[in-house]
Design an enzyme around this catalytic site. Structure first.
Site, mmCIF file in Angstrom:
data_model
loop_
_atom_site.group_PDB
_atom_site.id
_atom_site.type_symbol
_atom_site.label_atom_id
_atom_site.label_comp_id
_atom_site.label_asym_id
_atom_site.label_seq_id
_atom_site.Cartn_x
_atom_site.Cartn_y
_atom_site.Cartn_z
ATOM 1 N N ASP A 85 5.258 -0.986 -17.749
ATOM 2 C CA ASP A 85 4.714 -2.142 -18.461
ATOM 3 C C ASP A 85 5.855 -2.735 -19.297
ATOM 4 O O ASP A 85 7.022 -2.338 -19.145
ATOM 5 C CB ASP A 85 3.476 -1.759 -19.292
ATOM 6 C CG ASP A 85 3.806 -0.870 -20.490
ATOM 7 O OD1 ASP A 85 4.976 -0.461 -20.638
ATOM 8 O OD2 ASP A 85 2.887 -0.581 -21.279
ATOM 9 N N HIS A 86 5.515 -3.660 -20.183
ATOM 10 C CA HIS A 86 6.560 -4.318 -21.002
ATOM 11 C C HIS A 86 7.319 -3.309 -21.866
ATOM 12 O O HIS A 86 8.525 -3.431 -22.050
ATOM 13 C CB HIS A 86 5.927 -5.402 -21.883
ATOM 14 C CG HIS A 86 4.798 -4.892 -22.728
ATOM 15 N ND1 HIS A 86 3.559 -4.594 -22.196
ATOM 16 C CD2 HIS A 86 4.723 -4.594 -24.052
ATOM 17 C CE1 HIS A 86 2.772 -4.156 -23.160
ATOM 18 N NE2 HIS A 86 3.451 -4.132 -24.299
ATOM 19 N N GLY A 134 5.039 2.954 -23.010
ATOM 20 C CA GLY A 134 5.542 3.344 -24.324
ATOM 21 C C GLY A 134 5.549 4.852 -24.525
ATOM 22 O O GLY A 134 6.534 5.422 -24.989
ATOM 23 N N THR A 135 4.448 5.474 -24.156
ATOM 24 C CA THR A 135 4.323 6.930 -24.329
ATOM 25 C C THR A 135 4.271 7.699 -23.017
ATOM 26 O O THR A 135 4.383 8.925 -23.027
ATOM 27 C CB THR A 135 3.019 7.261 -25.087
ATOM 28 O OG1 THR A 135 1.922 6.754 -24.310
ATOM 29 C CG2 THR A 135 3.002 6.656 -26.480
ATOM 30 N N GLY A 136 4.006 7.028 -21.935
ATOM 31 C CA GLY A 136 3.776 7.690 -20.642
ATOM 32 C C GLY A 136 2.317 8.081 -20.461
ATOM 33 O O GLY A 136 1.867 8.373 -19.352
ATOM 34 N N GLY A 168 -0.716 6.348 -21.141
ATOM 35 C CA GLY A 168 -1.600 5.389 -20.483
ATOM 36 C C GLY A 168 -1.357 5.347 -18.985
ATOM 37 O O GLY A 168 -2.301 5.337 -18.184
ATOM 38 N N HIS A 173 4.917 23.955 -9.840
ATOM 39 C CA HIS A 173 3.546 24.487 -9.906
ATOM 40 C C HIS A 173 2.466 23.445 -9.629
ATOM 41 O O HIS A 173 1.407 23.788 -9.117
ATOM 42 C CB HIS A 173 3.294 25.110 -11.287
ATOM 43 C CG HIS A 173 3.975 26.431 -11.467
ATOM 44 N ND1 HIS A 173 3.654 27.313 -12.469
ATOM 45 C CD2 HIS A 173 4.972 27.024 -10.773
ATOM 46 C CE1 HIS A 173 4.412 28.400 -12.388
ATOM 47 N NE2 HIS A 173 5.237 28.239 -11.365
ATOM 48 N N ASN A 174 2.729 22.201 -10.001
ATOM 49 C CA ASN A 174 1.677 21.180 -9.888
ATOM 50 C C ASN A 174 1.913 20.190 -8.754
ATOM 51 O O ASN A 174 1.063 19.340 -8.494
ATOM 52 C CB ASN A 174 1.540 20.402 -11.210
ATOM 53 C CG ASN A 174 1.463 21.311 -12.413
ATOM 54 O OD1 ASN A 174 2.372 21.348 -13.242
ATOM 55 N ND2 ASN A 174 0.403 22.096 -12.525
ATOM 56 N N ARG A 218 9.267 5.136 -25.581
ATOM 57 C CA ARG A 218 9.349 5.245 -27.044
ATOM 58 C C ARG A 218 9.451 6.703 -27.494
ATOM 59 O O ARG A 218 9.521 6.988 -28.683
ATOM 60 C CB ARG A 218 8.118 4.581 -27.684
ATOM 61 C CG ARG A 218 8.076 3.078 -27.437
ATOM 62 C CD ARG A 218 6.763 2.460 -27.870
ATOM 63 N NE ARG A 218 6.779 1.008 -27.629
ATOM 64 C CZ ARG A 218 5.687 0.264 -27.503
ATOM 65 N NH1 ARG A 218 4.484 0.824 -27.593
ATOM 66 N NH2 ARG A 218 5.778 -1.026 -27.289
ATOM 67 N N ARG A 235 0.445 30.549 -4.255
ATOM 68 C CA ARG A 235 -0.791 30.569 -5.042
ATOM 69 C C ARG A 235 -1.133 29.189 -5.626
ATOM 70 O O ARG A 235 -2.297 28.906 -5.918
ATOM 71 C CB ARG A 235 -0.697 31.614 -6.157
ATOM 72 C CG ARG A 235 0.300 31.285 -7.251
ATOM 73 C CD ARG A 235 0.528 32.473 -8.179
ATOM 74 N NE ARG A 235 1.310 32.127 -9.363
ATOM 75 C CZ ARG A 235 2.644 32.006 -9.370
ATOM 76 N NH1 ARG A 235 3.343 32.162 -8.259
ATOM 77 N NH2 ARG A 235 3.285 31.728 -10.498
ATOM 78 N N HIS A 236 -0.126 28.351 -5.751
ATOM 79 C CA HIS A 236 -0.364 27.029 -6.341
ATOM 80 C C HIS A 236 -1.016 26.065 -5.348
ATOM 81 O O HIS A 236 -1.650 25.099 -5.746
ATOM 82 C CB HIS A 236 0.943 26.434 -6.867
ATOM 83 C CG HIS A 236 1.606 27.319 -7.874
ATOM 84 N ND1 HIS A 236 1.053 27.582 -9.097
ATOM 85 C CD2 HIS A 236 2.752 28.038 -7.802
ATOM 86 C CE1 HIS A 236 1.840 28.420 -9.758
ATOM 87 N NE2 HIS A 236 2.875 28.711 -8.992
ATOM 88 N N ARG A 279 -4.734 25.969 -5.837
ATOM 89 C CA ARG A 279 -5.085 25.295 -7.102
ATOM 90 C C ARG A 279 -4.951 23.780 -6.977
ATOM 91 O O ARG A 279 -5.752 23.020 -7.508
ATOM 92 C CB ARG A 279 -4.203 25.831 -8.231
ATOM 93 C CG ARG A 279 -4.497 27.292 -8.501
ATOM 94 C CD ARG A 279 -3.451 27.959 -9.350
ATOM 95 N NE ARG A 279 -3.745 29.391 -9.469
ATOM 96 C CZ ARG A 279 -2.862 30.291 -9.871
ATOM 97 N NH1 ARG A 279 -1.640 29.933 -10.199
ATOM 98 N NH2 ARG A 279 -3.204 31.564 -9.945
HETATM 99 C C1 RB5 Z 1 2.003 -0.784 -25.139
HETATM 100 O O1 RB5 Z 1 2.153 -1.173 -26.460
HETATM 101 C C2 RB5 Z 1 1.607 0.693 -25.070
HETATM 102 O O2 RB5 Z 1 0.299 0.852 -25.530
HETATM 103 C C3 RB5 Z 1 1.746 1.217 -23.671
HETATM 104 O O3 RB5 Z 1 3.055 1.021 -23.246
HETATM 105 C C4 RB5 Z 1 1.510 2.695 -23.460
HETATM 106 O O4 RB5 Z 1 2.247 3.466 -24.370
HETATM 107 C C5 RB5 Z 1 0.132 3.145 -23.346
HETATM 108 O O5 RB5 Z 1 -0.152 4.334 -23.141
#
Ligand code: RB5
Length: 146
Positions: A12-13, A70-72, A74, A102-103, A113, A136-137, A140
């Site tokens: 995303d952005h 931003g966090t991975g 979403g 394993h996964n 971020r 074994r994986h 699962r």
């Molecule tokens: C965008 O601001 C942020 O919410 C998105 O990139 C992401 O981190 C969502 O999980």
């Protein structure tokens, strides 16, 4: 890893800048990666990109995918809604390795971020070069599809 149609990437952005750096990193090593967007820093909705990448990986048009927001988080929640997808949010090299061993993770999610450029590159290198252990994986993994 130099074959075509093996790898797709999307962001995303919030992940756009890191995605661009990762694409350049692949280009330096003659590794093909399909860029599913977004293509600028205008605000956009991560579920749309996650769905496109996840569907293409699930359909085996690409072997693996990388998603950056931003966090991975979403991106991983959205990608894991698609049957056959095992998306892992990874912020360290050990988890990168284990998510493959394993996964059998087929999508790697990174938070721009959370993780810096150098660590993101290490995570990607390890994730792409580590195989699934099977054994074994295997059972699962198949239970996840039930
Ligand atoms: C965008 O601001 C942020 O919410 C998105 O990139 C992401 O981190 C969502 O999980």
């Amino acid at each position: 890893m130099t074959n075509a149609n093996k790898l797709i990437i999307g962001s995303d952005h919030a992940g756009f800048e890191l995605k661009s750096k990762i694409i350049s990193y692949f280009a330096e090593r003659n590794t093909n990666v399909y860029d599913a967007g977004t293509y600028n820093t205008d605000s956009c909705d991560y579920p749309i990109i996650a769905k496109e990448v996840a569907k293409k990986v699930a359909a085996k048009q690409f072997e693996k995918g990388i998603l950056i927001c931003g966090t991975g988080i979403g991106m991983s929640i959205a990608a894991n809604k698609i049957k056959g997808i095992r998306a892992a949010v990874v912020s360290d090299t050990c988890s990168a390795k284990m998510s493959r061993m394993h996964n059998n993770a087929n999508i790697l999610c990174i938070g721009s971020r959370i993780v810096g450029e150098a660590l993101a590159k290490d995570i990607i290198d390890i994730w792409l070069s580590t195989g699934f252990e099977g054994g074994r994986h295997e059972k699962r993994i198949s239970m996840l599809e039930d």
